[in-house]
Design an enzyme around this catalytic site. Structure first.
Site, PDB file in Angstrom:
ATOM      1  N   TYR A  26       1.271  -0.885  -0.018  1.00 28.40           N
ATOM      2  CA  TYR A  26      -0.340   0.007   0.111  1.00 28.40           C
ATOM      3  C   TYR A  26       1.071   1.661  -0.071  1.00 28.40           C
ATOM      4  O   TYR A  26       2.198   1.243   0.259  1.00 28.40           O
ATOM      5  CB  TYR A  26      -0.665   0.321   1.106  1.00 28.40           C
ATOM      6  CG  TYR A  26      -0.728   0.420   2.831  1.00 28.40           C
ATOM      7  CD1 TYR A  26      -0.616   1.634   3.255  1.00 28.40           C
ATOM      8  CD2 TYR A  26       0.611  -0.865   3.214  1.00 28.40           C
ATOM      9  CE1 TYR A  26       0.023   2.085   4.061  1.00 28.40           C
ATOM     10  CE2 TYR A  26       1.194  -0.707   4.019  1.00 28.40           C
ATOM     11  CZ  TYR A  26       0.781   1.046   5.695  1.00 28.40           C
ATOM     12  OH  TYR A  26       1.529   1.873   6.170  1.00 28.40           O
TER      13      TYR A  26
ATOM     14  N   ARG B 102       8.124   4.124  -4.732  1.00 29.43           N
ATOM     15  CA  ARG B 102       7.997   3.296  -4.170  1.00 29.43           C
ATOM     16  C   ARG B 102       7.071   1.943  -4.399  1.00 29.43           C
ATOM     17  O   ARG B 102       7.071   1.013  -3.768  1.00 29.43           O
ATOM     18  CB  ARG B 102       8.081   3.677  -2.310  1.00 29.43           C
ATOM     19  CG  ARG B 102       8.346   3.316  -1.368  1.00 29.43           C
ATOM     20  CD  ARG B 102       8.004   4.098   0.058  1.00 29.43           C
ATOM     21  NE  ARG B 102       6.862   4.226   0.277  1.00 29.43           N
ATOM     22  CZ  ARG B 102       5.857   4.896   1.304  1.00 29.43           C
ATOM     23  NH1 ARG B 102       7.427   5.630   2.261  1.00 29.43           N
ATOM     24  NH2 ARG B 102       5.369   5.458   1.907  1.00 29.43           N
TER      25      ARG B 102
ATOM     26  N   ARG C 221      -8.041 -21.118  -1.283  1.00 34.58           N
ATOM     27  CA  ARG C 221      -7.594 -20.289  -0.535  1.00 34.58           C
ATOM     28  C   ARG C 221      -5.780 -21.625  -0.254  1.00 34.58           C
ATOM     29  O   ARG C 221      -6.360 -22.833  -1.004  1.00 34.58           O
ATOM     30  CB  ARG C 221      -7.829 -20.706   1.142  1.00 34.58           C
ATOM     31  CG  ARG C 221      -6.891 -20.270   1.845  1.00 34.58           C
ATOM     32  CD  ARG C 221      -6.801 -20.243   3.369  1.00 34.58           C
ATOM     33  NE  ARG C 221      -6.084 -19.877   4.572  1.00 34.58           N
ATOM     34  CZ  ARG C 221      -4.874 -20.868   4.634  1.00 34.58           C
ATOM     35  NH1 ARG C 221      -5.170 -21.875   5.022  1.00 34.58           N
ATOM     36  NH2 ARG C 221      -3.437 -19.909   5.571  1.00 34.58           N
TER      37      ARG C 221
ATOM     38  N   LYS D  85       6.485  -2.086   1.948  1.00 34.48           N
ATOM     39  CA  LYS D  85       5.315  -1.663   2.418  1.00 34.48           C
ATOM     40  C   LYS D  85       4.202  -2.617   2.569  1.00 34.48           C
ATOM     41  O   LYS D  85       3.400  -2.106   1.535  1.00 34.48           O
ATOM     42  CB  LYS D  85       5.199  -0.159   2.156  1.00 34.48           C
ATOM     43  CG  LYS D  85       3.920   0.869   2.561  1.00 34.48           C
ATOM     44  CD  LYS D  85       3.946   2.345   2.220  1.00 34.48           C
ATOM     45  CE  LYS D  85       2.792   2.705   3.055  1.00 34.48           C
ATOM     46  NZ  LYS D  85       3.789   3.109   4.512  1.00 34.48           N
TER      47      LYS D  85
ATOM     48  N   GLU E 122      12.399   2.703  13.919  1.00 31.55           N
ATOM     49  CA  GLU E 122      11.613   3.178  13.139  1.00 31.55           C
ATOM     50  C   GLU E 122      10.614   2.954  14.343  1.00 31.55           C
ATOM     51  O   GLU E 122      10.625   2.225  15.002  1.00 31.55           O
ATOM     52  CB  GLU E 122      11.081   2.881  12.231  1.00 31.55           C
ATOM     53  CG  GLU E 122      10.800   1.964  11.396  1.00 31.55           C
ATOM     54  CD  GLU E 122      10.219   1.849   9.935  1.00 31.55           C
ATOM     55  OE1 GLU E 122       9.828   1.983   9.617  1.00 31.55           O
ATOM     56  OE2 GLU E 122      10.045   0.237   9.960  1.00 31.55           O
TER      57      GLU E 122
ATOM     58  N   LEU F 167      11.839   1.506   6.434  1.00 36.20           N
ATOM     59  CA  LEU F 167      10.964   1.500   5.179  1.00 36.20           C
ATOM     60  C   LEU F 167      11.511   3.244   5.062  1.00 36.20           C
ATOM     61  O   LEU F 167      11.935   3.727   5.640  1.00 36.20           O
ATOM     62  CB  LEU F 167       9.137   2.335   6.003  1.00 36.20           C
ATOM     63  CG  LEU F 167       8.476   1.916   4.514  1.00 36.20           C
ATOM     64  CD1 LEU F 167       7.898   0.893   3.861  1.00 36.20           C
ATOM     65  CD2 LEU F 167       7.367   3.139   4.663  1.00 36.20           C
TER      66      LEU F 167
END
Length: 287
Positions: free
Chosen positions: A33, A52, A101, A151, A183, A207
């Site tokens: 995302y 990114r 699945r 991310k 972070e 990140l």
């Protein structure tokens, strides 16, 4: 007012938006995302977020659902339809929804990625009063997976970290691994000593923040020294100032770390100035 959202090519009322229960983001956290801020109805740092996003997709061998130009048009259309002056656009790409699945990745020729976007209206985002008083952080152990540079939507532990901070009467948490700060739960972490900014170097451990890159560039242009290295909570507690950066908080001063006050408990001048510069310069090139 019901928001208009975007799901796989369609602009829909949020009440009508649907994604399969077999979508791999739902079952496997197999998705990435980005969040892009909107100021004055324009997108902040869109190019950086788009690059990114492509990097995250490439690292996970996940196909892109559209071109970056198409993505920009979708962002702009959602901002326009939902009349966003200040706020954010959330984007999520998943590996899609196979028929059932399975741990094995589905054939990309048969299962197309899922693309979802929605806006969040945040009036006063740039003039957030919290920036004038600063935030308090606690330290917690970093037990996330090793590829924090991607991310992904694996956000359970960051959510738990924010809840730990809330329970402790703080605003956020800085994560620590092998004695060093990695972070924040949803942001990059820094401290200032004299005229020097210290922050962890880029690697798989953190990140690669888009706001981080811009702020460090502006800091260097303002004749501040930048040192990218590991640092401890104790070292940060002895600093003159500290702050975090993210797409939603921009530059946010930190005034307390694990109960130790910095700068008399009020935001320092350098962090405040970096916030001003970032907002001013970012508005100039917003799209």
């Amino acid at each position: 007012m019901t928001r208009t959202v975007y799901v796989n090519g369609d602009y829909l009322p949020e009440t009508e938006a649907k994604v399969s229960i077999f979508d791999r983001a739902f079952l496997m956290a197999d998705g990435v995302y980005e969040v892009t801020s909107v100021l004055g109805g324009k997108l902040i740092d869109f190019e950086g977020h788009a690059k990114r996003l492509q990097r995250s997709l490439d690292e996970l061998d996940m196909p892109s659902p559209c071109t970056m130009d198409e993505l920009l048009e979708i962002h702009r259309e959602l901002v326009k339809i939902n009349e966003i002056d200040e706020g954010m656009v959330y984007l999520q790409v998943t590996r899609g929804a196979p028929d059932d699945r399975d741990f094995v990745f589905p054939d990309p020729e048969l299962v197309k990625p899922t693309l979802v976007l929605f806006t969040q209206n945040k009036p006063g985002l740039a003039d957030n009063p919290v920036a004038k008083k600063g935030i308090k952080v606690i330290s917690i152990e970093d037990v996330r997976w090793g590829r924090r540079d991607i991310k992904t939507v694996q956000l359970l532990y960051p959510s738990m970290g924010k809840m730990m901070a809330k329970k402790a009467g703080a605003d956020d948490a800085w994560m620590v691994e092998d004695g060093f700060v990695t972070e924040g739960t949803s942001n990059n972490a820094y401290f200032i000593k004299g005229n020097k900014i210290v922050t962890r170097a880029l690697s798989n451990d953190i990140l690669h923040g888009i706001t981080r890159a811009a702020v460090l560039r502006f800091a260097k242009e303002s004749q501040m020294e930048v040192e990218e290295r590991n640092f401890t909570i104790e070292e940060a507690q002895q600093a003159d100032e500290a702050f975090i950066t993210s797409a939603s908080t921009f530059v946010m001063p930190v005034v307390e770390i694990d109960g130790v006050s910095l700068g008399g408990g009020v935001p320092g001048p350098r962090a405040a100035r970096l916030r001003e510069i970032y907002l001013e310069e970012s508005r100039k090139v917003a799209v």
